[in-house]
Design an enzyme around this catalytic site. Structure first.
Site, PDB file in Angstrom:
ATOM      1  N   GLU A 287     -11.027  98.190 101.075  1.00  0.00           N
ATOM      2  CA  GLU A 287     -11.953  98.097 102.203  1.00  0.00           C
ATOM      3  C   GLU A 287     -11.372  97.269 103.339  1.00  0.00           C
ATOM      4  O   GLU A 287     -11.268  97.724 104.477  1.00  0.00           O
ATOM      5  CB  GLU A 287     -13.276  97.490 101.745  1.00  0.00           C
ATOM      6  CG  GLU A 287     -14.293  97.321 102.868  1.00  0.00           C
ATOM      7  CD  GLU A 287     -14.641  98.657 103.497  1.00  0.00           C
ATOM      8  OE1 GLU A 287     -14.334  98.834 104.695  1.00  0.00           O
ATOM      9  OE2 GLU A 287     -15.201  99.514 102.809  1.00  0.00           O
ATOM     10  N   ASP A 291      -9.885  98.225 107.145  1.00  0.00           N
ATOM     11  CA  ASP A 291     -10.431  97.634 108.365  1.00  0.00           C
ATOM     12  C   ASP A 291      -9.363  96.916 109.190  1.00  0.00           C
ATOM     13  O   ASP A 291      -9.229  97.157 110.400  1.00  0.00           O
ATOM     14  CB  ASP A 291     -11.545  96.637 108.008  1.00  0.00           C
ATOM     15  CG  ASP A 291     -12.778  97.317 107.453  1.00  0.00           C
ATOM     16  OD1 ASP A 291     -12.959  98.516 107.692  1.00  0.00           O
ATOM     17  OD2 ASP A 291     -13.571  96.636 106.775  1.00  0.00           O
ATOM     18  N   SER A 514     -16.370 103.785 106.384  1.00  0.00           N
ATOM     19  CA  SER A 514     -15.620 102.537 106.498  1.00  0.00           C
ATOM     20  C   SER A 514     -14.347 102.728 107.308  1.00  0.00           C
ATOM     21  O   SER A 514     -13.784 101.761 107.828  1.00  0.00           O
ATOM     22  CB  SER A 514     -15.242 102.003 105.110  1.00  0.00           C
ATOM     23  OG  SER A 514     -16.331 101.401 104.475  1.00  0.00           O
ATOM     24  N   ASP A 556     -18.058 116.595 121.348  1.00  0.00           N
ATOM     25  CA  ASP A 556     -19.246 117.015 120.611  1.00  0.00           C
ATOM     26  C   ASP A 556     -18.838 117.722 119.318  1.00  0.00           C
ATOM     27  O   ASP A 556     -18.039 118.662 119.344  1.00  0.00           O
ATOM     28  CB  ASP A 556     -20.084 117.940 121.485  1.00  0.00           C
ATOM     29  CG  ASP A 556     -21.478 118.174 120.927  1.00  0.00           C
ATOM     30  OD1 ASP A 556     -21.848 117.483 119.958  1.00  0.00           O
ATOM     31  OD2 ASP A 556     -22.189 119.039 121.471  1.00  0.00           O
ATOM     32  N   ILE A 557     -19.381 117.267 118.193  1.00  0.00           N
ATOM     33  CA  ILE A 557     -19.081 117.852 116.891  1.00  0.00           C
ATOM     34  C   ILE A 557     -20.271 118.706 116.466  1.00  0.00           C
ATOM     35  O   ILE A 557     -21.397 118.208 116.368  1.00  0.00           O
ATOM     36  CB  ILE A 557     -18.804 116.767 115.831  1.00  0.00           C
ATOM     37  CG1 ILE A 557     -17.792 115.740 116.360  1.00  0.00           C
ATOM     38  CG2 ILE A 557     -18.320 117.399 114.535  1.00  0.00           C
ATOM     39  CD1 ILE A 557     -16.465 116.326 116.781  1.00  0.00           C
ATOM     40  N   GLY A 575     -24.874 118.676 121.223  1.00  0.00           N
ATOM     41  CA  GLY A 575     -25.589 117.473 121.626  1.00  0.00           C
ATOM     42  C   GLY A 575     -25.702 116.496 120.477  1.00  0.00           C
ATOM     43  O   GLY A 575     -24.979 116.591 119.477  1.00  0.00           O
ATOM     44  N   ASP A 577     -26.836 114.720 117.131  1.00  0.00           N
ATOM     45  CA  ASP A 577     -27.403 115.115 115.841  1.00  0.00           C
ATOM     46  C   ASP A 577     -27.248 113.956 114.864  1.00  0.00           C
ATOM     47  O   ASP A 577     -26.377 113.086 115.050  1.00  0.00           O
ATOM     48  CB  ASP A 577     -26.734 116.384 115.301  1.00  0.00           C
ATOM     49  CG  ASP A 577     -25.214 116.249 115.188  1.00  0.00           C
ATOM     50  OD1 ASP A 577     -24.756 115.434 114.372  1.00  0.00           O
ATOM     51  OD2 ASP A 577     -24.501 116.958 115.922  1.00  0.00           O
TER      52      ASP A 577
END
Length: 597
Positions: A287, A291, A514, A556-557, A575, A577
């Site tokens: 983790e 990061d 993450s 936009d995905i 748009g 979601d």
């Protein structure tokens, strides 16, 4: 099936026990929890100690919210004029009557003011007590509770004097049965690696099988940008659950992906509430490696501070001495006390809890603390979670107070309206919602829909129609707000020393939101660098700006869903979601859109 029946029985017994307890004269019940799925192991020893966290009512949070919105919307004349620490604390400092009333109550139980520790604004009091005294103070009975390897000291129901309801929002640990979870750093198995599509285009090389710094710089258009405002622009990374960041692993990572930074890049470690960050050959977790390595690789030489908060969840105790510490609140309390010139302008956090397990009053006060930070010019990114709309097993997707009511499980603090929640994508360059796990998303049951996303969310719900009706709160805050790549990230961590797919090296692939949060946070840190190098203030609270203007600089995905609870979950579309939010960043477009701010 047997496990489900056993869980229901435990829940019913706990609920009956809480319901049967009547407050003593002069007291009234402040809160109770169903303790869903937790097993009561019996009364806690009366001489055990704990720290009560008492949230005193803030004097004018509404005024702080109003000022935050005025200073965060690009059409406002006050845009970018962030409040100082002193100005923020003036809004949230409790009235003197509130402080005096709480102190009098504590003094009546033998607790003098000198034993109390206070938050910087005086809106939280931290009071060390024994279980025996806590039982008397709160008219309750503390017990030891157990669930899935977690052991906590809690009571499930508590009462306070009638007259203190006007002065106290919540007291913990009492009804908080949440379990903090890291949102990803999910190592890929040998089978998953072998199954990856190796037919990547020449232009993008291996980016569809192994995501690197080069892939993200190219995809999100940061190639060639070198930070200039490193004296004033800093990035913060929050860590919990004993996740360590290792400097040697960072340098090995950089030698592979950002060689010019080897030996020059570093990070500052801040330890909160007995946090640790050892530096040995086997220290470091996937983790924190994810990061620190990707924020450093994407933003170097921007200074990074690693905030490691001790404990494994709020009020978790080990079996030997039952010692531990809070998490989200501990971090908020510490960071809020930092002077303005020491406060990073961008933060990434990759942890959360199911909202339904967190007491609503407690969640609202932690969220208010996050609002206070954004009012000082801080951009807060939180990963949206890796379970889509909830667990794969639908038997868990219920309202714990009404087991016959199906319910999706939004994540907190991602559901807090004062943070920017980040969902996950995959595939380069044609991004879709991530599929190896589900990008967390949905609608809060605690927080109403904020005005800045009213139009975007309303449009989505109109398009969705009656599908999934009854599973979610249609008037709640929608999340995530944005997204970024979230799988197949190559990192260096000791986890992979036993992985065949890595040939016994420390190099391996991970995924989760993450990965998405530090990636999007890095882009924000670079945007803040642009601002600060021009003599302008940091962006601060992003959401009003994102929904009104910067969405034009996002990709936009439209493919994928936030599956979970034995459903396909919410679908992505054009748009906003509740899968990938407004989309993924295009740094160059965002810089152009910021030009007139």
């Amino acid at each position: 099936m047997m496990r489900s029946l056993r869980t229901l029985l435990l829940l019913s017994l706990a609920a009956l026990a809480f319901a049967a307890r009547e407050p003593r004269a002069g007291y009234a019940c402040k809160d109770r929890s169903s303790a869903h799925g937790w097993r009561n192991l019996g009364p806690a020893r009366p001489d055990r100690t704990l720290t009560l966290e008492i949230a005193l009512k803030q004097s004018n949070f509404e005024g702080l919210h109003e000022q935050l919105m005025l200073r965060s919307h690009p059409e406002s004349e006050l845009y970018g004029q962030h409040l100082s620490q002193e100005e923020v604390e003036e809004f949230i400092r409790p009235q003197e009557e509130t402080r005096a009333s709480v102190l009098l109550w504590l003094a009546e139980h033998g607790l003098d003011e000198e034993v109390i520790k206070w938050s910087s604004a005086g809106d939280w009091a931290f009071v060390p007590v024994t279980v025996e005294l806590a039982n008397s103070l709160l008219d309750t009975e503390y017990s030891v509770w157990h669930k899935d390897g977690h052991t906590i000291l809690s009571c499930g129901v508590y009462s306070i004097p009638h007259e203190l309801f006007a002065h106290i929002d919540t007291i913990q640990p009492t009804t908080d049965f949440s379990i903090m979870r890291k949102h990803g750093a999910l190592p890929m198995t040998d089978e998953e690696v072998s199954a990856l599509d190796l037919s990547a285009s020449t232009e993008w090389g291996a980016c569809n099988t192994t995501v690197t710094i080069d892939c993200l710089q190219k995809l999100y258009k940061t190639e060639g940008y070198f930070p200039q405002a490193v004296e004033v622009n800093h990035l913060g990374v929050a860590a919990y659950l004993g996740d360590d960041a290792n400097l040697d692993d960072l340098n090995q990572f950089l030698s592979l992906q950002r060689p010019e930074a080897v030996g020059q890049a570093n990070f500052t470690t801040v330890l909160i509430d007995n946090g640790t960050n050892p530096q040995t050959n086997l220290s470091g977790t996937t983790e924190s490696a994810l990061d620190i390595q990707f924020t450093t690789g994407l933003t170097w030489p921007t200074p990074i501070t690693f905030f490691e908060t001790g404990g494994t969840r709020p009020h978790l105790y080990d079996a030997a001495n039952m010692t531990g510490s809070a998490n989200f609140l501990s971090w908020v309390t510490y960071v809020s006390a930092l002077p303005d010139d020491q406060l990073p302008s961008t933060f990434s956090t990759s942890y959360g809890s199911e909202e339904v397990t967190v007491p609503i009053d407690y969640a609202q006060r932690v969220c208010a603390g996050l609002a206070a930070l954004t009012a000082r010019g801080v951009s807060l990114m939180y990963s949206s979670g890796d379970s889509g709309v909830g667990y794969a097993n639908a038997s868990y997707c219920v309202d714990p107070n009404n087991l016959s009511q199906k319910m999706f499980l939004p994540n907190f603090p991602a559901s807090c309206p004062y943070v920017t929640s980040v969902g996950g994508t995959q595939n380069i360059p044609d991004e879709v919602a991530v599929t190896r796990f589900a990008s967390g998303g949905g609608f809060s049951n605690f927080f109403g829909r904020p005005s800045y996303q009213e139009e975007a969310v309303s449009n989505y719900l109109s398009w969705l129609g009656s599908d999934l009706a009854g599973w979610y709160n249609a008037s709640g805050r929608g999340f995530p707000d944005v997204a970024a790549q979230g799988d197949r990230f190559q990192i260096v961590a000791p986890t992979y020393l036993t992985s065949k797919s890595s040939n016994f090296t420390k190099v391996g692939l991970v995924g989760g939101t993450s990965a998405s949060s530090p990636t999007f946070s890095s882009i924000v840190a670079l945007l803040n660098d642009v601002r600060r190098s021009q003599g302008k203030p940091a962006l601060g609270f992003l959401n009003p700006l994102l929904y009104s203007r910067l969405y034009l600089g996002l990709n936009d995905i439209t493919i994928g869903s936030s599956f979970g609870c034995n459903t396909t979950g919410f679908p992505a579309t054009y748009g906003w979601d509740p899968v990938t939010g407004l989309g993924t960043p295009n740094f160059q477009k965002l810089v152009a859109l910021m030009e007139f701010l």
